[in-house]
Scaffold this active site. Structure first.
Site, mmCIF file in Angstrom:
data_model
loop_
_atom_site.group_PDB
_atom_site.id
_atom_site.type_symbol
_atom_site.label_atom_id
_atom_site.label_comp_id
_atom_site.label_asym_id
_atom_site.label_seq_id
_atom_site.Cartn_x
_atom_site.Cartn_y
_atom_site.Cartn_z
ATOM 1 N N GLU A 145 4.149 3.285 -27.088
ATOM 2 C CA GLU A 145 2.793 2.844 -27.408
ATOM 3 C C GLU A 145 2.102 2.136 -26.245
ATOM 4 O OE1 GLU A 145 0.838 3.448 -30.004
ATOM 5 O OE2 GLU A 145 2.405 4.748 -30.786
ATOM 6 N N GLU B 194 27.467 5.374 -29.634
ATOM 7 C CA GLU B 194 27.319 3.927 -29.441
ATOM 8 C C GLU B 194 28.609 3.250 -29.009
ATOM 9 O OE1 GLU B 194 27.949 1.439 -33.419
ATOM 10 O OE2 GLU B 194 26.147 2.683 -33.510
#
EC number: 4.2.1.126
Length: 304
Positions: A86, A117
């Site tokens: 954004e 992960e």
């Protein structure tokens, strides 16, 4: 054993307030979730000084040509992506200035990549592949504070000389110890035990919002509370740009439209041209000297 580690994590505890959630009607479930969410902002407030220090580090590095990299796995990685993507349309910055890295790569945005992960070396390699340098800031995000992928990235980033931040939700975590500046938000047990996409994810998003928004304010990307470097990349944003000019300068729509066109769609330049009465080239020269800060540019011409 991992199970012992998990048992000691605040975010893996059982929430006493929601033990009967499965017996509630729909409204009751919503109220329980909402009541827990109300506590998140207060938990974030407890770390406002650390967040402010982190912003100062980010701005200092950016002014030296550095970038901000979020790195995380699962929900934490996606939160970083949400914030990073954004920044260019909102503040007109290059897509490389704020980046996000997620364990398992882009496919992990939509689908869990098993085992990603848990791989410290993968975290290190992803940092290498992005061309991270000593000028950059690495911000590891993980509710648990123990994600191996993120720790691997943070450790290598420290070797490079990066500024290393962390956003975690458990006290005294390994990630907090690895970070130059840890941001530890204690949101408590989740509504559903271990579902860290809930309060933990909300807190992470709030902190990321603060880090980039405050950094952009301090980088001159905001005038008053207006996004003056917004990119006019679609019809909605073109109209928003005109409205911002109208609000900042009290001109009519047609005047805002005219100056936006003259300023090559730069809202900031259009505003400064109107307020200063200068032509485009003169206005741009002064803005550039003041590193894009409209307020400072206006002060500088008052002294002439």
């Amino acid at each position: 054993m991992l199970i012992k580690t998990l048992e000691n994590l605040v975010t893996e505890g059982r929430n006493k307030n929601t033990l009967q959630i499965d017996k509630e009607d729909t409204l009751g479930i919503i109220e329980l979730i909402n009541n827990e969410d109300k506590t998140v902002a207060y938990a974030v407030e407890e770390q406002k000084e650390s967040i402010a220090k982190a912003v100062n580090i980010i701005v200092d590095r950016m002014k030296q040509g550095g970038r901000l990299f979020y790195i995380g796995a699962g929900t934490s990685g996606r939160i970083g992506i949400l914030d990073a993507t954004e920044c260019p349309p909102t503040y007109g910055v290059d897509f490389e200035l704020v980046q996000a890295i997620i364990a398992g790569g882009n496919q992990a945005i939509f689908k869990a990549i098993e085992g990603a992960e848990d791989d410290k070396e993968l975290g290190k390699q992803d940092i290498i592949d992005r061309g991270v340098t000593s000028k950059d800031v690495i911000c590891g995000i993980a509710a648990s504070g123990r994600t191996p992928y993120v720790i691997g990235a943070m450790e290598y980033a420290k070797e490079l000389g990066c500024a290393v931040l962390s956003i975690t939700m458990n006290p005294n975590s390994e990630m907090s110890k690895k970070a130059d500046l840890p941001i530890n938000i204690i949101v408590g047990a989740e509504v559903i035990m271990g579902s860290t996409r809930m309060k933990s994810g909300t807190a992470q998003k709030m902190v990321c919002n603060m880090l980039t928004t405050a950094s952009m304010v301090k980088m001159g990307k905001v005038y008053s509370n207006l996004m003056v470097d917004v990119k006019t990349s679609n019809e909605k944003l073109v109209e928003r740009a005109k409205r911002i000019i109208m609000i900042a300068t009290n001109v009519k729509y047609d005047v805002a439209e005219k100056f936006l066109e003259e300023a090559d769609n730069s809202v900031k330049l259009a505003i400064f041209m109107i307020k200063s009465g200068l032509d485009k080239d003169s206005a741009k020269s002064i803005l550039d000297r003041q590193e894009g800060y409209i307020s400072e540019a206006l002060k500088s011409i008052e002294k002439l």
